[in-house]
Design a protein around this motif. Structure first.
Motif, PDB file in Angstrom:
ATOM      1  N   PHE A  96       0.862  -1.178   0.000  1.00 40.26           N
ATOM      2  CA  PHE A  96       0.000   0.000   0.000  1.00 40.26           C
ATOM      3  C   PHE A  96       0.903   1.235   0.000  1.00 40.26           C
ATOM      4  CE2 PHE A  96      -2.482  -3.422   1.707  1.00 40.26           C
ATOM      5  CZ  PHE A  96      -3.776  -3.201   1.250  1.00 40.26           C
ATOM      6  N   SER A  97       0.928   1.934  -1.138  1.00 42.19           N
ATOM      7  CA  SER A  97       1.828   3.078  -1.262  1.00 42.19           C
ATOM      8  C   SER A  97       1.329   3.997  -2.366  1.00 42.19           C
ATOM      9  CB  SER A  97       3.252   2.602  -1.588  1.00 42.19           C
ATOM     10  OG  SER A  97       4.100   3.691  -1.905  1.00 42.19           O
ATOM     11  N   ASP A  98       1.488   5.305  -2.161  1.00 40.24           N
ATOM     12  CA  ASP A  98       1.134   6.269  -3.204  1.00 40.24           C
ATOM     13  C   ASP A  98       2.313   6.545  -4.138  1.00 40.24           C
ATOM     14  OD1 ASP A  98      -1.488   6.596  -2.335  1.00 40.24           O
ATOM     15  OD2 ASP A  98      -0.934   8.128  -0.874  1.00 40.24           O
ATOM     16  N   ARG A  99       3.423   5.877  -3.899  1.00 35.78           N
ATOM     17  CA  ARG A  99       4.592   6.039  -4.771  1.00 35.78           C
ATOM     18  C   ARG A  99       4.383   5.268  -6.077  1.00 35.78           C
ATOM     19  NH1 ARG A  99       9.241   3.061  -5.414  1.00 35.78           N
ATOM     20  NH2 ARG A  99       8.507   1.576  -3.850  1.00 35.78           N
ATOM     21  N   VAL A 100       4.818   5.855  -7.197  1.00 38.64           N
ATOM     22  CA  VAL A 100       4.742   5.165  -8.490  1.00 38.64           C
ATOM     23  C   VAL A 100       5.926   4.214  -8.574  1.00 38.64           C
ATOM     24  CG1 VAL A 100       4.728   5.413 -10.999  1.00 38.64           C
ATOM     25  CG2 VAL A 100       3.575   7.114  -9.567  1.00 38.64           C
ATOM     26  N   VAL A 101       5.656   2.921  -8.411  1.00 36.34           N
ATOM     27  CA  VAL A 101       6.734   1.935  -8.363  1.00 36.34           C
ATOM     28  C   VAL A 101       7.178   1.555  -9.773  1.00 36.34           C
ATOM     29  CG1 VAL A 101       5.879   1.005  -6.182  1.00 36.34           C
ATOM     30  CG2 VAL A 101       5.142  -0.037  -8.342  1.00 36.34           C
ATOM     31  N   ASN A 102       8.402   1.054  -9.871  1.00 37.36           N
ATOM     32  CA  ASN A 102       8.907   0.480 -11.114  1.00 37.36           C
ATOM     33  C   ASN A 102       8.619  -1.015 -11.074  1.00 37.36           C
ATOM     34  OD1 ASN A 102      10.776  -0.860 -12.997  1.00 37.36           O
ATOM     35  ND2 ASN A 102      11.649   1.180 -13.276  1.00 37.36           N
ATOM     36  N   LEU A 103       7.684  -1.450 -11.878  1.00 36.29           N
ATOM     37  CA  LEU A 103       7.224  -2.829 -11.782  1.00 36.29           C
ATOM     38  C   LEU A 103       8.356  -3.824 -12.019  1.00 36.29           C
ATOM     39  CD1 LEU A 103       4.441  -1.340 -12.021  1.00 36.29           C
ATOM     40  CD2 LEU A 103       3.621  -3.364 -13.242  1.00 36.29           C
ATOM     41  N   VAL A 104       9.182  -3.570 -13.032  1.00 38.12           N
ATOM     42  CA  VAL A 104      10.240  -4.518 -13.385  1.00 38.12           C
ATOM     43  C   VAL A 104      11.324  -4.541 -12.311  1.00 38.12           C
ATOM     44  CG1 VAL A 104      12.036  -5.070 -15.056  1.00 38.12           C
ATOM     45  CG2 VAL A 104       9.782  -4.343 -15.853  1.00 38.12           C
ATOM     46  N   GLU A 105      11.857  -3.369 -11.979  1.00 40.56           N
ATOM     47  CA  GLU A 105      12.983  -3.309 -11.055  1.00 40.56           C
ATOM     48  C   GLU A 105      12.600  -3.728  -9.639  1.00 40.56           C
ATOM     49  OE1 GLU A 105      14.961   0.418 -11.152  1.00 40.56           O
ATOM     50  OE2 GLU A 105      15.565   0.249 -13.258  1.00 40.56           O
ATOM     51  N   GLU A 106      11.338  -3.502  -9.252  1.00 36.91           N
ATOM     52  CA  GLU A 106      10.924  -3.796  -7.882  1.00 36.91           C
ATOM     53  C   GLU A 106      10.143  -5.097  -7.762  1.00 36.91           C
ATOM     54  OE1 GLU A 106       9.571  -0.332  -5.603  1.00 36.91           O
ATOM     55  OE2 GLU A 106      10.099   0.890  -7.342  1.00 36.91           O
ATOM     56  N   GLY A 107       9.987  -5.803  -8.880  1.00 40.71           N
ATOM     57  CA  GLY A 107       9.414  -7.146  -8.826  1.00 40.71           C
ATOM     58  C   GLY A 107       7.912  -7.213  -8.640  1.00 40.71           C
ATOM     59  N   PHE A 108       7.170  -6.195  -9.110  1.00 39.18           N
ATOM     60  CA  PHE A 108       5.711  -6.224  -9.004  1.00 39.18           C
ATOM     61  C   PHE A 108       5.106  -6.832 -10.267  1.00 39.18           C
ATOM     62  CE2 PHE A 108       6.613  -2.853  -5.914  1.00 39.18           C
ATOM     63  CZ  PHE A 108       5.787  -3.249  -4.863  1.00 39.18           C
ATOM     64  N   ASP A 109       4.058  -7.620 -10.072  1.00 40.53           N
ATOM     65  CA  ASP A 109       3.318  -8.180 -11.205  1.00 40.53           C
ATOM     66  C   ASP A 109       2.258  -7.224 -11.715  1.00 40.53           C
ATOM     67  OD1 ASP A 109       4.435 -10.963 -11.109  1.00 40.53           O
ATOM     68  OD2 ASP A 109       3.526 -10.916  -9.122  1.00 40.53           O
ATOM     69  N   LEU A 110       1.720  -6.395 -10.810  1.00 37.51           N
ATOM     70  CA  LEU A 110       0.545  -5.591 -11.130  1.00 37.51           C
ATOM     71  C   LEU A 110       0.521  -4.365 -10.238  1.00 37.51           C
ATOM     72  CD1 LEU A 110      -2.339  -5.456 -12.535  1.00 37.51           C
ATOM     73  CD2 LEU A 110      -3.178  -6.754 -10.561  1.00 37.51           C
ATOM     74  N   ALA A 111       0.069  -3.244 -10.797  1.00 37.83           N
ATOM     75  CA  ALA A 111      -0.122  -2.037  -9.995  1.00 37.83           C
ATOM     76  C   ALA A 111      -1.465  -1.414 -10.359  1.00 37.83           C
ATOM     77  CB  ALA A 111       1.004  -1.026 -10.229  1.00 37.83           C
ATOM     78  N   LEU A 112      -2.134  -0.846  -9.371  1.00 39.82           N
ATOM     79  CA  LEU A 112      -3.333  -0.051  -9.614  1.00 39.82           C
ATOM     80  C   LEU A 112      -2.952   1.413  -9.508  1.00 39.82           C
ATOM     81  CD1 LEU A 112      -6.149  -1.938  -7.664  1.00 39.82           C
ATOM     82  CD2 LEU A 112      -5.239  -2.363  -9.947  1.00 39.82           C
ATOM     83  N   ARG A 113      -3.348   2.197 -10.514  1.00 39.75           N
ATOM     84  CA  ARG A 113      -3.005   3.618 -10.528  1.00 39.75           C
ATOM     85  C   ARG A 113      -4.229   4.441 -10.886  1.00 39.75           C
ATOM     86  NH1 ARG A 113       2.965   3.053 -13.452  1.00 39.75           N
ATOM     87  NH2 ARG A 113       3.963   2.038 -11.648  1.00 39.75           N
TER      88      ARG A 113
END
Length: 299
Positions: free
Chosen positions: A127-144
């Protein structure tokens, strides 16, 4: 299989620009990560990476190898996922990044519902309002929410997000109900600093009105709570205001001047094959939200 481990480590190092970060991603020690890359270089007879104490970058040969081997392994992973998904239920770790307020107020109970329906999927939600880097930080999915900036990602619209202007009944009784957007300039405004433009509020037909106020919060829920006790007008997402409007704590104003809605997006990385665990989550959210999300109903 040993060569495959070397190739996967090399790809992780290139994409994360760090042996340490790549090691964490693949669950090995930094020393093991270095050995795998060195073994690959020995096998190929060429230097693939420039290493310093602060950074890692590809050589010319390394960049060329990365571009080819990345595509080959993506194809192999796609084939593997296709075969597995055809015969098994979605499974594995699903790492998601979601905005704080939307995540806690709207998504949390739905995540529990999803987890119950898909017992083979491990949810790892940030849970974060930061725009994450999906590839570098290992996320599969983000809601924006709002306008997307990264065109290299695939985005699927889940639903509209309305922006509503509200105030408490007590505030409106004391200071009056604004009749036009221009009237907002004469009111105390509670400012959500998450918005890129913190000096104006948007209304219909592209109208922008300058605002002033002594309360500035980087959280939409905190803004709505202040408005509910009569401290001023607030403009924010309807999923935050909805419950308070239904309870009579907030009253919508300037309804006929409501700006064009924002959008809720599901964002994931490119690839010809969408992992089953990501697909079922996106489909689940679309089914729950559609074009008439529940937080906009009943008021």
């Amino acid at each position: 299989m040993d060569r495959l481990a070397c190739d996967r480590m090399f790809i992780a190092v290139v994409e994360r620009h760090s042996l340490t970060a790549a090691a964490v991603k693949l669950g090995v020690s930094s020393g093991q990560a270095s050995k795998l890359v060195s073994r690959l270089e020995e096998d190929l007879g060429v230097q693939l990476l420039h290493r310093t104490t602060r950074s890692v970058s590809t050589t010319e040969a390394g960049q060329a190898y990365y571009e080819r081997i990345k595509g080959l392994l993506d194809d192999m992973d796609e084939l593997d996922a296709t075969i597995r998904s055809a015969s098994t239920a979605p499974r594995g770790r699903l790492a998601m990044s979601v905005p704080i307020t939307f995540g806690t107020q709207v998504l949390a109970p739905l995540l529990a519902e999803f987890a119950e329906a898909h017992p083979l999927i491990e949810l790892d939600v940030s849970f974060s309002d930061r725009v994450v880097n999906l590839v570098e930080e290992g996320f599969d999915l983000a809601l924006r929410i709002g306008t997307l900036r990264d065109s290299s990602l695939i985005a699927r619209k889940l639903c509209p997000i309305r922006l509503v202007t509200t105030a408490s009944p007590g505030y409106l009784a004391q200071f009056g109900n604004p009749a036009t957007p221009a009237d907002v300039a004469g009111h105390a405004c509670i400012i959500d600093t998450n918005f890129a433009d913190r000096a104006t509020w948007r209304f219909a037909h592209g109208t922008s009105v300058p605002i002033r106020g002594r309360l500035r919060f980087s959280n939409a829920e905190a803004c709505a709570a202040a408005a509910a006790i009569g401290l001023g007008l607030v403009q924010g997402p309807s999923f935050v205001a909805g419950n308070r409007i239904r309870a009579g704590q907030l009253v919508p104003v300037l309804d006929s001047f409501e700006p064009d809605p924002l959008a809720l997006w599901a964002v994931y990385t490119t690839g010809r094959h969408l992992a089953a665990k990501v697909r079922v989550m996106v489909d689940f959210l679309i089914e729950r939200f559609a074009d008439n999300p529940p937080w906009d109903q009943g008021w």
